[in-house]
Design a protein around this motif. Structure first.
Motif, PDB file in Angstrom:
ATOM      1  N   ARG A  12      26.522  14.846  18.618  1.00 41.66           N
ATOM      2  CA  ARG A  12      26.475  16.081  19.875  1.00 41.66           C
ATOM      3  C   ARG A  12      27.939  16.706  19.811  1.00 41.66           C
ATOM      4  N   GLU A  13      28.873  15.722  20.007  1.00 35.78           N
ATOM      5  CA  GLU A  13      30.426  16.316  19.992  1.00 35.78           C
ATOM      6  C   GLU A  13      30.598  17.223  18.994  1.00 35.78           C
ATOM      7  N   LEU A  14      30.124  17.172  17.707  1.00 37.87           N
ATOM      8  CA  LEU A  14      30.298  17.697  16.504  1.00 37.87           C
ATOM      9  C   LEU A  14      29.599  19.087  16.347  1.00 37.87           C
ATOM     10  N   GLY A  15      28.743  19.508  17.551  1.00 37.74           N
ATOM     11  CA  GLY A  15      27.938  20.504  17.603  1.00 37.74           C
ATOM     12  C   GLY A  15      26.514  20.494  16.935  1.00 37.74           C
ATOM     13  N   ALA A  16      26.010  19.163  16.651  1.00 40.96           N
ATOM     14  CA  ALA A  16      24.854  19.135  15.821  1.00 40.96           C
ATOM     15  C   ALA A  16      23.788  19.422  16.897  1.00 40.96           C
ATOM     16  N   GLY A  17      23.740  19.349  18.090  1.00 36.16           N
ATOM     17  CA  GLY A  17      22.408  19.603  18.768  1.00 36.16           C
ATOM     18  C   GLY A  17      22.784  19.020  20.300  1.00 36.16           C
ATOM     19  N   GLU A  18      21.334  18.620  21.062  1.00 35.53           N
ATOM     20  CA  GLU A  18      21.427  17.983  22.254  1.00 35.53           C
ATOM     21  C   GLU A  18      20.743  16.876  22.327  1.00 35.53           C
ATOM     22  N   ASP A  19      20.760  16.096  23.365  1.00 35.97           N
ATOM     23  CA  ASP A  19      20.011  14.725  23.407  1.00 35.97           C
ATOM     24  C   ASP A  19      18.413  15.128  23.673  1.00 35.97           C
ATOM     25  N   TRP A  20      17.727  14.252  23.090  1.00 40.90           N
ATOM     26  CA  TRP A  20      16.367  14.456  23.210  1.00 40.90           C
ATOM     27  C   TRP A  20      15.788  13.544  24.154  1.00 40.90           C
ATOM     28  N   ASP A  21      14.761  14.025  25.115  1.00 42.68           N
ATOM     29  CA  ASP A  21      14.416  13.404  26.304  1.00 42.68           C
ATOM     30  C   ASP A  21      12.903  13.067  25.857  1.00 42.68           C
ATOM     31  N   PRO A  22      12.490  12.202  25.344  1.00 40.89           N
ATOM     32  CA  PRO A  22      10.961  12.184  25.005  1.00 40.89           C
ATOM     33  C   PRO A  22       9.972  12.175  26.260  1.00 40.89           C
ATOM     34  N   ASP A  23      10.642  11.875  27.440  1.00 37.25           N
ATOM     35  CA  ASP A  23       9.421  11.976  28.491  1.00 37.25           C
ATOM     36  C   ASP A  23       9.531  13.523  29.080  1.00 37.25           C
ATOM     37  N   ALA A  24      10.459  14.211  28.588  1.00 39.71           N
ATOM     38  CA  ALA A  24      10.607  15.546  29.334  1.00 39.71           C
ATOM     39  C   ALA A  24       9.923  16.483  28.175  1.00 39.71           C
ATOM     40  N   GLN A  25      10.141  16.286  27.018  1.00 41.13           N
ATOM     41  CA  GLN A  25       9.933  17.307  25.902  1.00 41.13           C
ATOM     42  C   GLN A  25       8.446  17.383  25.619  1.00 41.13           C
ATOM     43  N   LEU A  26       7.894  18.508  25.446  1.00 40.50           N
ATOM     44  CA  LEU A  26       6.525  18.824  25.169  1.00 40.50           C
ATOM     45  C   LEU A  26       6.463  19.016  23.578  1.00 40.50           C
ATOM     46  N   ALA A  27       5.369  18.493  23.067  1.00 36.56           N
ATOM     47  CA  ALA A  27       5.125  18.355  21.470  1.00 36.56           C
ATOM     48  C   ALA A  27       5.292  19.977  21.176  1.00 36.56           C
ATOM     49  N   ASP A  28       4.653  20.931  21.859  1.00 36.90           N
ATOM     50  CA  ASP A  28       4.497  22.120  21.173  1.00 36.90           C
ATOM     51  C   ASP A  28       5.756  22.936  21.230  1.00 36.90           C
ATOM     52  N   GLU A  29       6.832  22.258  21.858  1.00 41.17           N
ATOM     53  CA  GLU A  29       8.234  22.926  21.982  1.00 41.17           C
ATOM     54  C   GLU A  29       8.807  22.562  20.680  1.00 41.17           C
ATOM     55  N   VAL A  30       8.477  21.419  20.064  1.00 42.20           N
ATOM     56  CA  VAL A  30       9.223  20.900  18.696  1.00 42.20           C
ATOM     57  C   VAL A  30       8.477  21.272  17.594  1.00 42.20           C
TER      58      VAL A  30
END
Length: 362
Positions: free
Chosen positions: A43-61
């Motif tokens: 994340r510090e290298l700029g590769a992305g953000e943390d994934w929250d499996p409880d908050a993320q909806l499948a149709d968003e990924v």
């Protein structure tokens, strides 16, 4: 096929490199790993953000990229599909048949999954070694099954395109036989050569040149990582190593005979060396197809900051493209030799331009 959001599970070298490449192309990337320190670094290298499996909806990924060791691919796929983590799934493990077989046994949904493998890497591991350009121009194997949804395949092809790699569609079993020859067995062979150095004398090590460094470079990789790779492709790798061992045994017998005065033994050794040249020349060049023949211009270069930049500046000034470069250091001295591979008709122009600007060209 649009790829707007990707989930990368496993933030090692390959996973983080894929994440960096996707971020560079404007894709939103979510990161997950059991090693939280690896996630933080990625994340510090700029590769992305943390994934929250409880908050993320499948149709968003749109795509989950499973970047874990081969033995864990199937179980990770099953868990991600169980929580409906993404629309489609792929993995980037260097073994394909065994994870796919295991996924079938576990009852994974093979319609949304397309196995893949980027043929790129480094002798270093972990997110700190990741690079956004790691896959540029590299082959990326694509191993869809008959059950795979065409849209799933198209999504993985889009991933490969965004990472700058070249897709090569191949069956899982053919893939594993191929990488046994071009990757897995060579790694074991390099390790066997490097192992001889563990008990070598200081005199021998002091005489080590570029040849032994070239042969053993990949032997510095993580043994635990490679044990997992080799275990997943054991039979194909064993077949290649048995053939290599037979060639080496024949060469050793011929050398023993030669040492005892049998001059005819040189024929066997010569044949192996010639076969090696034929095999080497079949390795594709950097643009694919037969490798072109380049000429090498050697330049003495000081071991000081900015020397390579100055050297390449001269190449730019005289209009010569450097196809490849290799550095060979002089043990105990603050200098070395830069070997610049160029088109044969550019040798005189480059050498003259370097000498005019004060460079020593042997």
């Amino acid at each position: 096929m649009e790829l707007r959001t990707a989930l990368v599970v496993g933030t090692g070298l390959i996973g983080t490199s894929a994440a960096l490449a996707l971020r560079k192309r404007g894709v939103r990337v979510l990161l997950a790993d059991r090693d939280q320190a690896a996630v933080r670094l990625a994340r510090e290298l700029g590769a992305g953000e943390d994934w929250d499996p409880d908050a993320q909806l499948a149709d968003e990924v749109d795509l989950a990229i499973i970047a874990v060791p081969p033995a864990h691919v199937a179980s990770e796929l099953l868990e991600l599909q169980r929580i409906n983590a993404a629309r489609f799934y792929t993995d980037v493990a260097s073994v394909k048949a065994e994870p796919l077989h295991r996924a079938t046994q576990l009852g994974c949904d093979l319609t949304s999954y397309v196995a893949s493998h980027p043929l790129a890497g480094r002798e270093k591991s972990g997110p700190g070694a990741a690079r956004a350009d790691l896959f540029l121009g590299r082959p990326w194997a694509l191993c869809p099954t008959e059950e795979a949804d065409p849209e799933a395949k198209a999504t993985v092809l889009r991933l490969i395109e965004l990472c700058g790699a070249n897709a090569v569609e191949v069956s899982a079993s053919e893939h594993d036989r191929a990488v046994a020859v071009v990757s897995h067995a060579p790694h074991v062979a390099a390790s066997a050569v490097a192992a001889r150095l563990a008990d070598a004398t200081d005199v021998a090590l002091g005489l080590a040149g570029q040849g032994v460094r070239d042969v053993t470079r990949i032997a510095g990789s993580d043994p635990s990582l490679w044990l997992g790779i080799l275990s997943g492709n054991a039979s194909p790798v064993a077949e290649v190593l048995e053939a290599v061992a037979a060639d080496l045994a024949d060469a050793a017998s011929a050398l023993r005979a030669l040492a005892e005065g049998d001059g005819t033994a040189t024929n066997d050794i010569t044949q192996l060396l010639k076969r090696g040249v034929v095999g080497h020349d079949r390795i594709p060049g950097k643009h694919g197809g037969p490798a072109p023949s380049y000429a090498v211009v050697q330049v003495v270069i000081g071991d000081r900051p900015g020397q390579l930049a100055r050297l390449f500046q001269v190449c730019d000034e005289v209009g010569v493209n450097v196809e490849d470069v290799r550095l060979e250091h002089a043990p105990g001295l603050p200098l070395g030799i830069a070997e610049l591979s160029v088109q044969p008709d550019a040798v005189s122009m480059l050498a003259e331009g370097l000498r005019e600007r004060g460079w020593e060209v042997p």
